[in-house]
Design an enzyme around this catalytic site. Structure first.
Site, PDB file in Angstrom:
ATOM      1  N   ARG A 183      -1.155  -0.119  22.873  1.00  0.00           N
ATOM      2  CA  ARG A 183      -2.172   0.521  23.710  1.00  0.00           C
ATOM      3  C   ARG A 183      -3.605   0.256  23.252  1.00  0.00           C
ATOM      4  O   ARG A 183      -4.446  -0.169  24.053  1.00  0.00           O
ATOM      5  CB  ARG A 183      -1.921   2.045  23.752  1.00  0.00           C
ATOM      6  CG  ARG A 183      -0.664   2.429  24.497  1.00  0.00           C
ATOM      7  CD  ARG A 183      -0.265   3.870  24.229  1.00  0.00           C
ATOM      8  NE  ARG A 183       0.161   4.074  22.841  1.00  0.00           N
ATOM      9  CZ  ARG A 183       0.525   5.223  22.314  1.00  0.00           C
ATOM     10  NH1 ARG A 183       0.511   6.303  23.062  1.00  0.00           N
ATOM     11  NH2 ARG A 183       0.919   5.297  21.051  1.00  0.00           N
ATOM     12  N   CYS A 235      -4.324   4.244  18.474  1.00  0.00           N
ATOM     13  CA  CYS A 235      -2.964   4.621  18.889  1.00  0.00           C
ATOM     14  C   CYS A 235      -2.093   4.666  17.629  1.00  0.00           C
ATOM     15  O   CYS A 235      -2.633   4.780  16.522  1.00  0.00           O
ATOM     16  CB  CYS A 235      -2.421   3.673  19.946  1.00  0.00           C
ATOM     17  SG  CYS A 235      -2.233   1.953  19.427  1.00  0.00           S
TER      18      CYS A 235
HETATM   19  P1  4NP Z   1       1.179   1.622  20.093  1.00  0.00           P
HETATM   20  O1  4NP Z   1       2.784   1.518  20.244  1.00  0.00           O
HETATM   21  O2  4NP Z   1       0.912   2.905  19.335  1.00  0.00           O
HETATM   22  O3  4NP Z   1       0.678   1.691  21.491  1.00  0.00           O
HETATM   23  O4  4NP Z   1       0.734   0.384  19.339  1.00  0.00           O
HETATM   24  C1  4NP Z   1       3.637   1.594  19.132  1.00  0.00           C
HETATM   25  C2  4NP Z   1       3.949   0.445  18.446  1.00  0.00           C
HETATM   26  C3  4NP Z   1       4.787   0.525  17.360  1.00  0.00           C
HETATM   27  C4  4NP Z   1       5.316   1.748  16.967  1.00  0.00           C
HETATM   28  C5  4NP Z   1       4.985   2.897  17.671  1.00  0.00           C
HETATM   29  C6  4NP Z   1       4.140   2.828  18.758  1.00  0.00           C
HETATM   30  N1  4NP Z   1       6.163   1.827  15.855  1.00  0.00           N
HETATM   31  O5  4NP Z   1       6.606   2.936  15.511  1.00  0.00           O
HETATM   32  O6  4NP Z   1       6.475   0.801  15.219  1.00  0.00           O
END
Ligand code: 4NP
Length: 151
Positions: free
Chosen positions: A13, A7
């Site tokens: 996720r 992700c």
């Molecule tokens: P993930 O969610 O991709 O599901 O881990 C996110 C967590 C942090 C960020 C973006 C998506 N971020 O930009 O910091």
């Protein structure tokens, strides 16, 4: 089989997908390697988001020892199957992998539940606990489909 879940941040996720698929593989006595990574590297070294940890633990899955890392081109040498959670992740993974990018190894995670949809697992990062509960449900169903297909 070696599986990598990818992700953006590797804190919401993909850590859930790693934890849920590991749990199911263990229950089916499958000797799979299942790991996760992120494309943006913004949370390198961090544990999964507290709400991802919470929703996993509510289902008896402990993901607190996972450590966020950025994916690399060499991941394409290591893993048999690389699942991306959304379009933006696919795009960034292509850039990171460069010549190592292998279309035969990469797929949208949700295509295992909804074939050819190229649909996204919604990013719960910007929302509240409800989002994490919904994402857990999607990930759980998709991991069941992966187990049925590859076991
Ligand atoms: P993930 O969610 O991709 O599901 O881990 C996110 C967590 C942090 C960020 C973006 C998506 N971020 O930009 O910091």
């Amino acid at each position: 089989m070696k599986v990598l879940m990818v992700c953006l941040g590797n804190i919401c996720r993909s850590p859930l997908a790693e934890g849920v698929l590991k749990d199911k593989a263990k229950k089916h006595q499958l000797n799979w390697v299942i790991e996760s990574a992120g494309t943006n590297g913004l949370h390198n070294g961090e544990a999964p988001h507290p709400l991802s940890q919470k929703v996993a633990l509510q289902h008896g899955i402990d993901i607190r020892d996972q450590v966020s890392r950025r994916c690399t081109a060499t991941d394409f040498d290591v893993y048999d199957k690389i699942y991306v959670m959304a379009d933006d992740v696919m795009h960034q993974l292509k850039q990171i992998a460069g010549k190592k990018f292998d279309v035969n190894k990469v797929d949208y995670f949700l295509n295992e539940l909804q074939p050819n949809s190229n649909a996204a697992v919604p990013d719960p990062w910007y929302g509240n606990e409800d989002g994490y509960i919904k994402v857990y449900d999607i990930i759980n169903k998709t991991c069941d489909a992966i187990i049925e297909k590859y076991k």
